[in-house]
Scaffold this motif. Structure first.
Motif, mmCIF file in Angstrom:
data_model
loop_
_atom_site.group_PDB
_atom_site.id
_atom_site.type_symbol
_atom_site.label_atom_id
_atom_site.label_comp_id
_atom_site.label_asym_id
_atom_site.label_seq_id
_atom_site.Cartn_x
_atom_site.Cartn_y
_atom_site.Cartn_z
ATOM 1 N N HIS A 80 -10.751 -9.923 40.619
ATOM 2 C CA HIS A 80 -10.739 -9.147 41.840
ATOM 3 C C HIS A 80 -10.063 -10.183 42.916
ATOM 4 N N ILE A 82 -8.486 -11.414 46.339
ATOM 5 C CA ILE A 82 -9.079 -12.234 47.248
ATOM 6 C C ILE A 82 -8.629 -12.334 48.606
ATOM 7 N N MET A 90 -8.923 -4.342 46.174
ATOM 8 C CA MET A 90 -9.587 -4.723 47.502
ATOM 9 C C MET A 90 -9.658 -3.507 48.198
ATOM 10 N N PRO A 91 -11.004 -3.518 48.826
ATOM 11 C CA PRO A 91 -12.458 -4.319 48.594
ATOM 12 C C PRO A 91 -12.850 -3.781 47.134
ATOM 13 N N PHE A 92 -13.471 -4.645 46.490
ATOM 14 C CA PHE A 92 -14.285 -4.084 45.128
ATOM 15 C C PHE A 92 -15.438 -4.086 45.360
ATOM 16 N N PHE A 93 -16.259 -3.472 44.401
ATOM 17 C CA PHE A 93 -17.673 -3.489 44.380
ATOM 18 C C PHE A 93 -18.387 -4.112 43.187
ATOM 19 N N SER A 94 -19.483 -4.958 43.307
ATOM 20 C CA SER A 94 -20.174 -5.105 42.231
ATOM 21 C C SER A 94 -20.911 -4.299 41.554
ATOM 22 N N PRO A 95 -21.195 -4.236 40.340
ATOM 23 C CA PRO A 95 -22.108 -2.974 39.607
ATOM 24 C C PRO A 95 -23.068 -2.391 40.560
ATOM 25 N N ARG A 96 -23.637 -3.658 41.161
ATOM 26 C CA ARG A 96 -25.000 -3.006 42.093
ATOM 27 C C ARG A 96 -24.640 -2.305 43.171
ATOM 28 N N GLU A 97 -23.415 -2.662 43.670
ATOM 29 C CA GLU A 97 -22.867 -2.136 44.970
ATOM 30 C C GLU A 97 -22.683 -0.696 44.535
ATOM 31 N N LYS A 101 -23.381 2.978 46.256
ATOM 32 C CA LYS A 101 -22.441 3.651 46.763
ATOM 33 C C LYS A 101 -22.513 5.110 46.134
ATOM 34 N N ILE A 136 -17.341 -7.315 37.841
ATOM 35 C CA ILE A 136 -18.640 -7.935 37.656
ATOM 36 C C ILE A 136 -18.530 -9.420 37.949
ATOM 37 N N PRO A 137 -19.268 -10.028 38.886
ATOM 38 C CA PRO A 137 -19.367 -11.511 39.316
ATOM 39 C C PRO A 137 -19.618 -12.355 38.293
ATOM 40 N N GLU A 157 -26.695 -1.346 35.064
ATOM 41 C CA GLU A 157 -27.120 -1.443 36.495
ATOM 42 C C GLU A 157 -26.999 0.066 36.891
ATOM 43 N N TYR B 156 -26.124 -11.833 33.149
ATOM 44 C CA TYR B 156 -26.019 -11.191 34.454
ATOM 45 C C TYR B 156 -26.953 -11.337 35.449
ATOM 46 N N VAL B 161 -23.596 -17.021 40.176
ATOM 47 C CA VAL B 161 -22.053 -16.904 40.201
ATOM 48 C C VAL B 161 -21.944 -16.058 41.827
ATOM 49 N N GLY B 163 -20.148 -13.559 44.163
ATOM 50 C CA GLY B 163 -19.416 -12.393 43.732
ATOM 51 C C GLY B 163 -17.996 -12.397 44.351
ATOM 52 N N ALA B 167 -17.282 -5.865 48.076
ATOM 53 C CA ALA B 167 -17.385 -5.153 49.244
ATOM 54 C C ALA B 167 -18.593 -5.360 50.134
ATOM 55 N N VAL B 170 -17.083 -8.135 52.659
ATOM 56 C CA VAL B 170 -15.820 -8.111 53.301
ATOM 57 C C VAL B 170 -16.205 -7.721 54.949
#
Lengths: 238, 238
Positions: A80, A82, A90-97, A101, A136-137, A157, B156, B161, B163, B167, B170
């Protein structure tokens, strides 16, 4: 909302089979493959009972074809960005985000999720086609996941599968039921001649133990049944 | 808290390798194998950069040995109970509920998670040894996951970890920055001779679009830069 899993130039047919299985496990069905290798017995064996997903997959020659009728296109990456100065990742989303969304998106929409090939991941040109980026983190010690594992985690997710009677949805015992149990235990301590000066402390400990256990109504009844049985045995004498 | 992944009589060495990789991906390291097959090149290839986890794994002859020094033992199953009358698999926890359940547990504790073999899953005697049961919500159409996928999803959820700059973390643009952008846009609409009676509606639309996009401060500055550049071009004439 339809979730379409798109594998971009996957190299190993085993991974394609494993992805088909994950798709079916989480209640989805659409699998698109961009320039895949031949799919043979190995893929079928790994797909196991998801052979129908594998058989129905669409093979296309470009990412553009795969995403043509999509509402939203998400690209996955293990690296991802930084800095908010780098727009590719960027910006990136975690699977949960990602799930949050896309929550409000219409039922007839298609969310396409791109997964790059095992060795390179999604290339710059492919990420450019995406509306948003998912990461994914993972540990910096080894951030790159196995392709089918990444698909499994993202689909886990996004899955709408009802967890059924998971612990969080099991009806717990009412306060009244639990109070009756504690009264019963207190009486029982008297009946067995438990030391008076220890009683309050022990009752509190029992309350804490059973409180943490989050008893169901049925469990309370079973515990009281044990007490009753013991009381009966005491009254009869050994 | 240490997370120990325990595979009970796994059949395929590829799965063991894939599990080692998932363990490292999510920042963990402990892998115990109860009566595993020989671990050879196939497992090593699938483990990839997680060969250290695979090499350091403990091979034992019984589940009892594997869980000996554990604080909590969780058993995974793809078939969950459906009645609170059945105690072997009820109540069960989803992976996320497991994470909540073990949140307060001390740092030096060991949470052992048992995964059964590919064909049978955990047997009755093995589930009897567990403090709690975990079940990943899957489709009734095909509830049984690939072994290493199940491990990946559970780890997971349990992973600590960070993240990174996802997003959700940020820093978004301040209201003041956004208001300055909207004022700028409004002025710009005047400058390009946009129809007066359409202006309010269009401004609202722009607000909604950019609101949904959740702009960062940097993105606001870039958009204003575009407007300034356009204004400069307009003032110069084509």
């Amino acid at each position: 909302m339809e979730i379409r899993t798109i594998l971009v130039e996957p190299k190993l047919e085993e991974n394609i089979g494993a992805v088909a299985r994950a798709i079916k496990n989480f209640g989805f069905s659409e699998l698109y493959l961009v320039n895949p290798p031949d799919i043979g017995e190995k893929a079928m064996a790994v797909a196991s009972h998801a052979y129908d997903v594998l058989r129905a997959c669409e093979k296309v020659n470009s990412v553009e074809e795969a995403i043509e009728d999509s509402t939203i296109v998400a690209g996955t990456t293990s690296r991802h960005g930084i800095s908010s100065n780098k727009h590719l990742r960027m910006p990136f989303f975690s699977p949960r985000e990602l799930k949050d969304k896309v929550k409000g998106i219409g039922k007839s929409s298609i969310l396409s999720i791109l997964f790059g090939s095992e060795d390179t991941g999604l290339r710059r040109e492919e990420l450019m086609l995406c509306d948003l980026v998912v990461c994914i983190p993972t540990s910096s010690g080894y951030p790159v996941m196995n392709l089918s594992h990444a698909v499994a985690v993202v689909l886990y997710e996004l899955s709408e599968v009802d967890g059924g009677m998971a612990a969080g949805t099991v009806k717990l015992a009412s306060i009244e039921d639990k109070e009756r149990l504690f009264m019963h235990m207190k009486t029982f301590l008297d009946e067995i001649g438990y030391k008076e000066h220890k009683k309050d402390k022990t009752m509190l400990m029992l309350r804490r133990i059973l409180g943490r256990a989050e008893l169901t109504g049925r469990e309370v009844q079973t515990l009281r049944g044990i007490l009753r049985k013991a009381e009966w045995k005491i009254s009869k004498g050994s």
